[in-house]
Each structure stands twice: as structure tokens, then as C-alpha cells.
Design a protein around this motif. Structure first.
Motif, PDB file in Angstrom:
ATOM      1  N   ALA A   1     -33.661 -12.118   4.272  1.00 49.64           N
ATOM      2  CA  ALA A   1     -34.839 -12.076   4.091  1.00 49.64           C
ATOM      3  C   ALA A   1     -35.956 -12.092   5.129  1.00 49.64           C
ATOM      4  O   ALA A   1     -37.112 -11.833   5.199  1.00 49.64           O
ATOM      5  N   ALA A   2     -35.239 -12.601   6.281  1.00 52.04           N
ATOM      6  CA  ALA A   2     -36.270 -12.690   7.623  1.00 52.04           C
ATOM      7  C   ALA A   2     -36.315 -11.418   8.437  1.00 52.04           C
ATOM      8  O   ALA A   2     -36.966 -11.333   9.459  1.00 52.04           O
ATOM      9  N   PHE A   3     -35.553 -10.420   7.802  1.00 52.09           N
ATOM     10  CA  PHE A   3     -35.061  -9.081   8.693  1.00 52.09           C
ATOM     11  C   PHE A   3     -36.609  -8.694   9.140  1.00 52.09           C
ATOM     12  O   PHE A   3     -36.877  -8.247  10.257  1.00 52.09           O
ATOM     13  N   GLU A   4     -37.384  -8.262   8.219  1.00 52.72           N
ATOM     14  CA  GLU A   4     -38.793  -7.450   8.485  1.00 52.72           C
ATOM     15  C   GLU A   4     -39.597  -8.429   9.446  1.00 52.72           C
ATOM     16  O   GLU A   4     -40.076  -7.614  10.161  1.00 52.72           O
ATOM     17  N   ALA A   5     -39.715  -9.636   8.884  1.00 52.78           N
ATOM     18  CA  ALA A   5     -40.612 -10.434  10.019  1.00 52.78           C
ATOM     19  C   ALA A   5     -40.060 -10.417  11.421  1.00 52.78           C
ATOM     20  O   ALA A   5     -40.630 -10.512  12.321  1.00 52.78           O
ATOM     21  N   LEU A   6     -38.905 -10.509  11.435  1.00 54.04           N
ATOM     22  CA  LEU A   6     -38.029 -10.524  13.057  1.00 54.04           C
ATOM     23  C   LEU A   6     -38.604  -9.201  13.604  1.00 54.04           C
ATOM     24  O   LEU A   6     -38.836  -8.993  14.787  1.00 54.04           O
TER      25      LEU A   6
END
Length: 109
Positions: free
Chosen positions: A44-49
Motif C-alpha cells: 500500500a506504500a508503493f505509490e507514495a514511495l
């Protein structure tokens, strides 16, 4: 606050993903938050990273690559390809290592 981010990563509970993603936006917390997200490994953190891959600070780009490596994602190759020509040699090397690892994994899929 940095120590809190590190502690959340050590605990490894995915419920910490949302607050750590929010912490990515705070310059003084970005590195600790990226490291914690790497330890948690929540996709779930992929896009933010990915949004931090364009940060002007090479150390932040390095931390983000490490976190993305821990998370994994089908879109990873296309999203990190731009880093293969990054101005920072360490960022370039990390991106190349990650791309080679991803290519190796694709052979087995």
C-alpha cells in the motif's frame, strides 16, 4: 519523531503504513519513514514511495529505492527505469541492482 518511525518499522505492523506514508512528506522524517516502510513491506506504500523518487536529495532517493525493493510491485521496472540515468552514482547503482534482481525474478514467473 524519527525514533517513533523507526520503532514502527521494527514492530512491523501494517497498521503503521498510513502514518508512515504521511511522514514521507515531512523532509526530516522521510528517511526514517522509508526505512520503516521497507521493514513493514506493505504494498500500500508503493505509490507514495514512488512519488519520492524525484526528490532532489540523493540520500532520500536511495532510501526510497531500498524501501521499494523490500515491497516489490509489478510496476516496479517501469517506475524506477528513470533512475538508471540518475545524476547520483549510488542511486544509479541501486537502480541497476534492483532491475537485475527483478529481471531474475521474471525468469521464474
Amino acid at each position: 519523531r524519527q525514533a517513533a518511525a523507526v520503532a514502527l518499522g521494527r514492530i512491523g505492523d501494517r497498521r503503521a503504513t498510513a502514518p508512515l506514508v504521511a511522514a514521507l512528506e515531512e523532509r526530516e522524517l522521510t528517511m526514517a519513514a522509508a526505512g520503516a516502510l521497507a521493514r513493514i513491506g506493505d504494498g500500500a506504500a508503493f505509490e507514495a514511495l514512488v512519488t519520492r523518487l524525484g526528490d532532489p536529495d540523493a540520500a532520500i532517493r536511495q532510501a526510497v529505492i531500498a524501501a521499494l525493493n523490500s515491497i516489490g510491485h509489478a510496476d516496479m521496472p517501469s517506475r524506477i527505469a528513470m533512475l538508471l540515468t540518475d545524476a547520483d552514482p549510488i542511486v544509479r547503482d541501486l537502480a541497476q541492482l534492483l532491475m537485475r534482481a527483478l529481471e531474475g525474478l521474471l525468469k521464474y514467473l
